[in-house]
Motif scaffolding. Structure first.
Motif, PDB file in Angstrom:
ATOM      1  N   SER A  29     -25.937  68.570  36.888  1.00 43.07           N
ATOM      2  CA  SER A  29     -26.766  67.378  36.446  1.00 43.07           C
ATOM      3  C   SER A  29     -25.883  66.022  36.577  1.00 43.07           C
ATOM      4  O   SER A  29     -24.745  66.031  36.698  1.00 43.07           O
ATOM      5  CB  SER A  29     -27.030  67.613  34.970  1.00 43.07           C
ATOM      6  OG  SER A  29     -28.026  68.501  34.861  1.00 43.07           O
ATOM      7  N   ASP A  30     -26.861  65.025  36.685  1.00 40.43           N
ATOM      8  CA  ASP A  30     -26.118  63.660  36.698  1.00 40.43           C
ATOM      9  C   ASP A  30     -25.358  63.376  35.414  1.00 40.43           C
ATOM     10  O   ASP A  30     -25.553  63.805  34.317  1.00 40.43           O
ATOM     11  CB  ASP A  30     -27.132  62.674  36.689  1.00 40.43           C
ATOM     12  CG  ASP A  30     -27.715  62.794  38.037  1.00 40.43           C
ATOM     13  OD1 ASP A  30     -27.452  63.161  39.128  1.00 40.43           O
ATOM     14  OD2 ASP A  30     -28.932  62.039  38.145  1.00 40.43           O
ATOM     15  N   LEU A  31     -23.970  62.835  35.395  1.00 41.04           N
ATOM     16  CA  LEU A  31     -23.030  62.411  34.588  1.00 41.04           C
ATOM     17  C   LEU A  31     -23.412  60.737  34.327  1.00 41.04           C
ATOM     18  O   LEU A  31     -23.844  60.026  35.048  1.00 41.04           O
ATOM     19  CB  LEU A  31     -21.622  62.584  34.969  1.00 41.04           C
ATOM     20  CG  LEU A  31     -21.227  63.813  35.291  1.00 41.04           C
ATOM     21  CD1 LEU A  31     -19.759  63.719  35.664  1.00 41.04           C
ATOM     22  CD2 LEU A  31     -21.191  64.658  33.849  1.00 41.04           C
ATOM     23  N   ILE A  32     -23.237  60.611  33.084  1.00 43.92           N
ATOM     24  CA  ILE A  32     -23.404  58.964  32.481  1.00 43.92           C
ATOM     25  C   ILE A  32     -21.924  58.663  32.290  1.00 43.92           C
ATOM     26  O   ILE A  32     -21.254  59.298  31.399  1.00 43.92           O
ATOM     27  CB  ILE A  32     -24.022  59.013  31.169  1.00 43.92           C
ATOM     28  CG1 ILE A  32     -25.406  59.519  31.537  1.00 43.92           C
ATOM     29  CG2 ILE A  32     -23.970  57.655  30.714  1.00 43.92           C
ATOM     30  CD1 ILE A  32     -26.202  59.874  30.117  1.00 43.92           C
ATOM     31  N   LYS A  33     -21.485  57.449  32.760  1.00 44.91           N
ATOM     32  CA  LYS A  33     -20.424  57.076  32.521  1.00 44.91           C
ATOM     33  C   LYS A  33     -20.205  56.433  31.148  1.00 44.91           C
ATOM     34  O   LYS A  33     -20.894  55.257  30.995  1.00 44.91           O
ATOM     35  CB  LYS A  33     -19.606  56.045  33.542  1.00 44.91           C
ATOM     36  CG  LYS A  33     -18.212  55.582  33.202  1.00 44.91           C
ATOM     37  CD  LYS A  33     -17.580  54.856  34.399  1.00 44.91           C
ATOM     38  CE  LYS A  33     -16.022  54.607  34.339  1.00 44.91           C
ATOM     39  NZ  LYS A  33     -15.525  54.109  33.174  1.00 44.91           N
ATOM     40  N   LEU A  34     -19.516  56.737  30.339  1.00 44.24           N
ATOM     41  CA  LEU A  34     -19.510  55.949  29.004  1.00 44.24           C
ATOM     42  C   LEU A  34     -18.694  54.771  28.812  1.00 44.24           C
ATOM     43  O   LEU A  34     -17.643  54.452  29.597  1.00 44.24           O
ATOM     44  CB  LEU A  34     -18.628  56.884  27.838  1.00 44.24           C
ATOM     45  CG  LEU A  34     -19.560  58.191  27.661  1.00 44.24           C
ATOM     46  CD1 LEU A  34     -18.881  59.160  26.521  1.00 44.24           C
ATOM     47  CD2 LEU A  34     -21.036  57.829  27.039  1.00 44.24           C
ATOM     48  N   PRO A  35     -19.182  53.771  28.457  1.00 40.10           N
ATOM     49  CA  PRO A  35     -18.394  52.348  28.541  1.00 40.10           C
ATOM     50  C   PRO A  35     -17.247  52.138  27.608  1.00 40.10           C
ATOM     51  O   PRO A  35     -16.625  51.143  27.527  1.00 40.10           O
ATOM     52  CB  PRO A  35     -19.734  51.298  28.040  1.00 40.10           C
ATOM     53  CG  PRO A  35     -20.364  52.147  27.219  1.00 40.10           C
ATOM     54  CD  PRO A  35     -20.465  53.637  27.586  1.00 40.10           C
ATOM     55  N   MET A  36     -16.747  53.329  26.967  1.00 44.77           N
ATOM     56  CA  MET A  36     -15.385  53.162  26.058  1.00 44.77           C
ATOM     57  C   MET A  36     -14.460  53.465  27.187  1.00 44.77           C
ATOM     58  O   MET A  36     -14.523  54.443  27.705  1.00 44.77           O
ATOM     59  CB  MET A  36     -15.588  53.921  24.856  1.00 44.77           C
ATOM     60  CG  MET A  36     -14.494  53.815  24.013  1.00 44.77           C
ATOM     61  SD  MET A  36     -14.552  54.547  22.704  1.00 44.77           S
ATOM     62  CE  MET A  36     -15.573  53.877  21.539  1.00 44.77           C
ATOM     63  N   ALA A  37     -13.314  52.596  26.782  1.00 46.21           N
ATOM     64  CA  ALA A  37     -11.976  53.075  27.680  1.00 46.21           C
ATOM     65  C   ALA A  37     -11.646  54.430  27.163  1.00 46.21           C
ATOM     66  O   ALA A  37     -11.794  54.741  25.903  1.00 46.21           O
ATOM     67  CB  ALA A  37     -11.064  52.085  27.246  1.00 46.21           C
ATOM     68  N   PHE A  38     -10.847  55.054  27.951  1.00 45.53           N
ATOM     69  CA  PHE A  38     -10.576  56.583  27.685  1.00 45.53           C
ATOM     70  C   PHE A  38      -9.513  56.601  26.583  1.00 45.53           C
ATOM     71  O   PHE A  38      -9.535  57.297  25.727  1.00 45.53           O
ATOM     72  CB  PHE A  38      -9.665  57.035  29.018  1.00 45.53           C
ATOM     73  CG  PHE A  38      -8.975  58.259  28.723  1.00 45.53           C
ATOM     74  CD1 PHE A  38      -9.495  59.647  28.396  1.00 45.53           C
ATOM     75  CD2 PHE A  38      -7.391  58.348  28.673  1.00 45.53           C
ATOM     76  CE1 PHE A  38      -8.889  60.564  28.193  1.00 45.53           C
ATOM     77  CE2 PHE A  38      -6.799  59.379  28.257  1.00 45.53           C
ATOM     78  CZ  PHE A  38      -7.335  60.716  28.191  1.00 45.53           C
ATOM     79  N   VAL A  39      -8.626  55.641  26.536  1.00 51.01           N
ATOM     80  CA  VAL A  39      -7.521  55.547  25.389  1.00 51.01           C
ATOM     81  C   VAL A  39      -8.175  55.325  24.112  1.00 51.01           C
ATOM     82  O   VAL A  39      -7.379  55.795  22.926  1.00 51.01           O
ATOM     83  CB  VAL A  39      -6.318  54.492  25.691  1.00 51.01           C
ATOM     84  CG1 VAL A  39      -5.679  54.704  26.915  1.00 51.01           C
ATOM     85  CG2 VAL A  39      -6.839  53.041  25.878  1.00 51.01           C
ATOM     86  N   ASP A  40      -9.374  54.674  24.096  1.00 53.18           N
ATOM     87  CA  ASP A  40      -9.966  54.400  22.742  1.00 53.18           C
ATOM     88  C   ASP A  40     -10.774  55.703  22.307  1.00 53.18           C
ATOM     89  O   ASP A  40     -10.866  56.143  21.086  1.00 53.18           O
ATOM     90  CB  ASP A  40     -10.842  53.116  22.812  1.00 53.18           C
ATOM     91  CG  ASP A  40     -10.016  51.903  23.144  1.00 53.18           C
ATOM     92  OD1 ASP A  40      -8.908  51.834  22.664  1.00 53.18           O
ATOM     93  OD2 ASP A  40     -10.662  51.234  23.674  1.00 53.18           O
ATOM     94  N   PHE A  41     -11.361  56.338  23.187  1.00 50.60           N
ATOM     95  CA  PHE A  41     -12.204  57.568  23.182  1.00 50.60           C
ATOM     96  C   PHE A  41     -11.454  58.715  22.614  1.00 50.60           C
ATOM     97  O   PHE A  41     -11.806  59.228  21.711  1.00 50.60           O
ATOM     98  CB  PHE A  41     -12.902  57.845  24.242  1.00 50.60           C
ATOM     99  CG  PHE A  41     -13.837  59.055  24.174  1.00 50.60           C
ATOM    100  CD1 PHE A  41     -15.250  58.751  23.730  1.00 50.60           C
ATOM    101  CD2 PHE A  41     -13.691  60.566  24.512  1.00 50.60           C
ATOM    102  CE1 PHE A  41     -16.004  59.760  23.631  1.00 50.60           C
ATOM    103  CE2 PHE A  41     -14.685  61.447  24.552  1.00 50.60           C
ATOM    104  CZ  PHE A  41     -15.695  60.930  24.032  1.00 50.60           C
ATOM    105  N   VAL A  42     -10.164  58.890  23.131  1.00 46.48           N
ATOM    106  CA  VAL A  42      -9.341  60.122  22.686  1.00 46.48           C
ATOM    107  C   VAL A  42      -8.918  59.855  21.291  1.00 46.48           C
ATOM    108  O   VAL A  42      -8.524  60.843  20.671  1.00 46.48           O
ATOM    109  CB  VAL A  42      -8.352  60.280  23.589  1.00 46.48           C
ATOM    110  CG1 VAL A  42      -8.649  60.792  24.966  1.00 46.48           C
ATOM    111  CG2 VAL A  42      -7.334  59.229  23.626  1.00 46.48           C
TER     112      VAL A  42
END
Length: 60
Positions: A29-42
């Motif tokens: 399925s299509d993916l959505i790019k989340l607008p949060m930076a990787f370092v903040d998300f983890v």
């Protein structure tokens, strides 16, 4: 590094910035790019991640 989310199988993926990917590895399925930076998300807890993802999906 970017964070992508699949609405179909409700999974998120970490994908290198130089490797663009628009389809889920699990269900195609299509993916959505989340607008949060990787370092903040983890740094978020799993509960905070789910709340953030639901807020992003509500705004789409």
């Amino acid at each position: 590094m970017g964070v992508y989310y699949c609405k179909t199988c409700k999974r998120y993926f970490y994908i290198s910035s130089y490797w663009y990917m628009d389809k889920c590895r699990a269900c195609d399925s299509d993916l959505i790019k989340l607008p949060m930076a990787f370092v903040d998300f983890v740094e978020l807890t799993e509960k905070e991640r789910q709340i953030y993802i639901s807020e992003v999906l509500a705004s789409i």
